[in-house]
Design a protein around this motif. Structure first.
Motif, PDB file in Angstrom:
ATOM      1  N   MET A  47       0.813  -1.209   0.000  1.00 11.88           N
ATOM      2  CA  MET A  47       0.000   0.000   0.000  1.00 11.88           C
ATOM      3  C   MET A  47       0.852   1.267   0.000  1.00 11.88           C
ATOM      4  O   MET A  47       0.353   2.360  -0.270  1.00 11.88           O
ATOM      5  N   MET A  85       3.541   3.843  -1.442  1.00 11.13           N
ATOM      6  CA  MET A  85       3.863   4.230  -2.813  1.00 11.13           C
ATOM      7  C   MET A  85       5.211   3.689  -3.273  1.00 11.13           C
ATOM      8  O   MET A  85       5.398   3.350  -4.451  1.00 11.13           O
ATOM      9  N   MET A  88       4.807   0.381  -5.092  1.00 12.75           N
ATOM     10  CA  MET A  88       3.827   0.288  -6.182  1.00 12.75           C
ATOM     11  C   MET A  88       4.529   0.302  -7.537  1.00 12.75           C
ATOM     12  O   MET A  88       5.627   0.829  -7.674  1.00 12.75           O
ATOM     13  N   ASP A 141      -6.972   5.985   3.899  1.00  8.22           N
ATOM     14  CA  ASP A 141      -5.944   4.979   4.138  1.00  8.22           C
ATOM     15  C   ASP A 141      -4.742   5.192   3.222  1.00  8.22           C
ATOM     16  O   ASP A 141      -3.591   4.976   3.633  1.00  8.22           O
ATOM     17  N   GLU A 142      -4.968   5.647   1.974  1.00  2.17           N
ATOM     18  CA  GLU A 142      -3.836   5.960   1.092  1.00  2.17           C
ATOM     19  C   GLU A 142      -2.997   7.090   1.682  1.00  2.17           C
ATOM     20  O   GLU A 142      -1.770   7.056   1.623  1.00  2.17           O
ATOM     21  N   PHE A 144       0.928   7.083   2.825  1.00  6.21           N
ATOM     22  CA  PHE A 144       1.832   8.123   2.342  1.00  6.21           C
ATOM     23  C   PHE A 144       2.613   8.738   3.499  1.00  6.21           C
ATOM     24  O   PHE A 144       3.810   9.015   3.378  1.00  6.21           O
ATOM     25  N   LEU A 162      -6.523  11.361  -2.514  1.00  8.43           N
ATOM     26  CA  LEU A 162      -6.146  10.160  -1.782  1.00  8.43           C
ATOM     27  C   LEU A 162      -7.260   9.792  -0.817  1.00  8.43           C
ATOM     28  O   LEU A 162      -7.828  10.664  -0.153  1.00  8.43           O
ATOM     29  N   SER A 163      -7.538   8.517  -0.723  1.00  4.49           N
ATOM     30  CA  SER A 163      -8.430   8.056   0.333  1.00  4.49           C
ATOM     31  C   SER A 163      -7.715   8.220   1.676  1.00  4.49           C
ATOM     32  O   SER A 163      -6.501   8.424   1.727  1.00  4.49           O
ATOM     33  N   VAL A 186      -1.047   7.638  -7.841  1.00  2.00           N
ATOM     34  CA  VAL A 186      -0.811   8.160  -6.495  1.00  2.00           C
ATOM     35  C   VAL A 186       0.242   9.256  -6.520  1.00  2.00           C
ATOM     36  O   VAL A 186       0.105  10.301  -5.872  1.00  2.00           O
ATOM     37  N   GLU A 236      -0.719   2.195 -11.019  1.00  2.00           N
ATOM     38  CA  GLU A 236      -1.193   2.645  -9.720  1.00  2.00           C
ATOM     39  C   GLU A 236      -0.229   3.638  -9.090  1.00  2.00           C
ATOM     40  O   GLU A 236      -0.627   4.652  -8.513  1.00  2.00           O
ATOM     41  N   HIS A 237       1.075   3.366  -9.229  1.00  2.24           N
ATOM     42  CA  HIS A 237       2.068   4.295  -8.702  1.00  2.24           C
ATOM     43  C   HIS A 237       1.926   5.657  -9.371  1.00  2.24           C
ATOM     44  O   HIS A 237       2.011   6.700  -8.708  1.00  2.24           O
TER      45      HIS A 237
END
Length: 418
Positions: A103, A105, A108, A248-249, A253, A245-246, A116, A112-113
């Motif tokens: 999860m 970055m 990733m 959790d993201e 981070f 970003l959510s 983000v 996906e990377h």
């Protein structure tokens, strides 16, 4: 996965491993890196099965600057996600614990990377870093002034000076109250120091620290969504129609910031002070001329992250070796940053070195350090402040090094006023 049928490198002992935490606690293995670059720049390093937390029997050690850059800039061939970028965990770690780290970055792959990174880089634009400069300059001066005022001829440079500005910069950047910065310091230490028995940190404690950071950051993100402020958190989690970003993201981070933005910059500053005090001609030059090239040389010299890894996504030739799909590949930045094919007299600490194409912020490609400009600014500001306020520091003992498989860390650096 069985190891390739390759002989040991002639002038390295059987069983030698660049990721041995006992080795890195004592020194960075520059002589062995030099031999490997010269005779087998992509070398199979055999490990007992499972010792690094992975179900294989070793990794390819990539030691030349050219090859580290190649791997870094070809994510379609070399994945950060498959086994994460951390080259060695404790053997007690479970695969589920490794999977959770995807999860972050750092671990990733595109696309996906890319998604983000495009969001979080809003907080690291040149304008964003410039907006912090005055506040960080004031903080750097205050940190050094406090170290000067606390008394005692001898003190620990790491805890009194080096730790503070990176922590305060992160707090300033993401809107963490300054009084909470000690929590970030404690949690990041627990995540990064699991190999050092002095800290008695188990994988479980490290996981708990990571959970604490994620929880803290998620609560911060939720608060900013409810009540946006003029800070990076609001820009990252509450940006309408631009993607965000959510919670959790954002939490993961902040984990990346806590280690990549805190541990690494702190260690660059600590190694930089040690380099200056063991190269007094360079310290005198710095105090007199303040060359703009100094921070980059400090990072090259320190290389706070010794290595990260990638995993081959297909069979590929690298440095004359056939790397098979699924093989882990270790990128040894400490070796690349001392490659004589790229750097004249790499063993010389030279704060006027220019050009300086070091890989201390990564080898390019999608994972090139997002916070490079901020880290360089922090290093510049703290050494300006030290040169102004504590220009006559001297070493009071050898540095005590962190026991780690991939960090070039200093736990303690005793200095004395001149």
């Amino acid at each position: 996965m069985p190891c390739p049928e390759l002989p040991d490198l002639p002038d390295l002992p059987r069983g030698f491993d660049f990721t041995d935490p006992d080795l890195l606690q004592s020194r960075v293995p520059h002589p062995e890196f030099a031999r490997t670059r010269r005779t087998a720049p992509v070398w199979w390093c055999a490990q007992p099965a499972g010792i690094a937390g992975f179900a294989d029997e070793g990794y390819w050690a990539v030691t030349r600057h050219e090859d580290v850059k190649y791997v870094s800039t070809h994510p379609e061939l070399f994945s950060s996600n498959t086994n994460t970028a951390v080259i060695r965990f404790n053997e007690s770690i479970s695969r589920d614990q490794i999977e959770v780290q995807k999860m972050i970055m750092l671990n990733m792959d595109p696309p996906e990377h890319t998604r983000v990174r495009q969001i979080v880089q809003r907080g690291f634009t040149p304008r964003a870093v410039r907006s912090l400069e005055d506040a960080l300059r004031t903080r750097a001066r205050a940190i050094v002034a406090a170290a000067d005022a606390e008394g005692g001829e001898t003190f620990d440079f790491v805890t009194r000076v080096a730790v503070e500005l990176p922590l305060q910069a992160i707090a300033e950047l993401i809107g963490v109250p300054q009084e909470d910065r000690s929590k970030i310091f404690d949690w990041s230490n627990k995540m990064a120091a699991y190999d050092d028995p002095e800290y008695a940190i188990t994988e479980e404690v490290g996981a708990e620290a990571a959970l604490e950071i994620v929880s803290y950051a998620m609560n911060l993100a939720a608060a900013r969504k409810a009540c946006p402020a003029k800070d990076i958190v609001s820009r990252l989690v509450a940006a309408e129609d631009e993607g965000n970003l959510s919670n959790d993201e954002f939490g993961f981070f902040v984990i990346l910031l806590a280690v990549a933005g805190n541990e690494t910059t702190r260690n660059a500053i600590s190694h930089g002070m040690h380099a200056f005090l063991t190269h007094p001609d360079q310290w005198e030059l710095y105090k007199r001329e303040r060359p703009a090239t100094a921070a980059e040389e400090i990072v090259r010299w320190a290389t706070p992250v010794v290595s990260f890894q990638r995993t081959a996504t297909q069979d590929v030739e690298l440095g004359g070796q056939r790397v098979k799909k699924g093989d882990r590949v270790g990128l040894f930045y400490s070796s690349a940053n001392n490659d004589p094919e790229v750097f004249d007299e790499p063993e010389r600490f030279d704060i006027t070195r220019d050009p300086n194409p070091h890989l201390g912020f990564g080898g390019g490609g999608p994972h090139f350090c997002l916070g490079k400009s901020l880290a360089v600014k922090e290093i510049d500001l703290i050494f300006h402040a030290i040169a102004d306020t504590l220009p006559d520091l001297r070493l009071a003992g050898d540095p005590r090094r962190l026991r780690s498989a991939w960090l070039n860390g200093i736990k303690e650096l005793r200095v004395t006023r001149g």
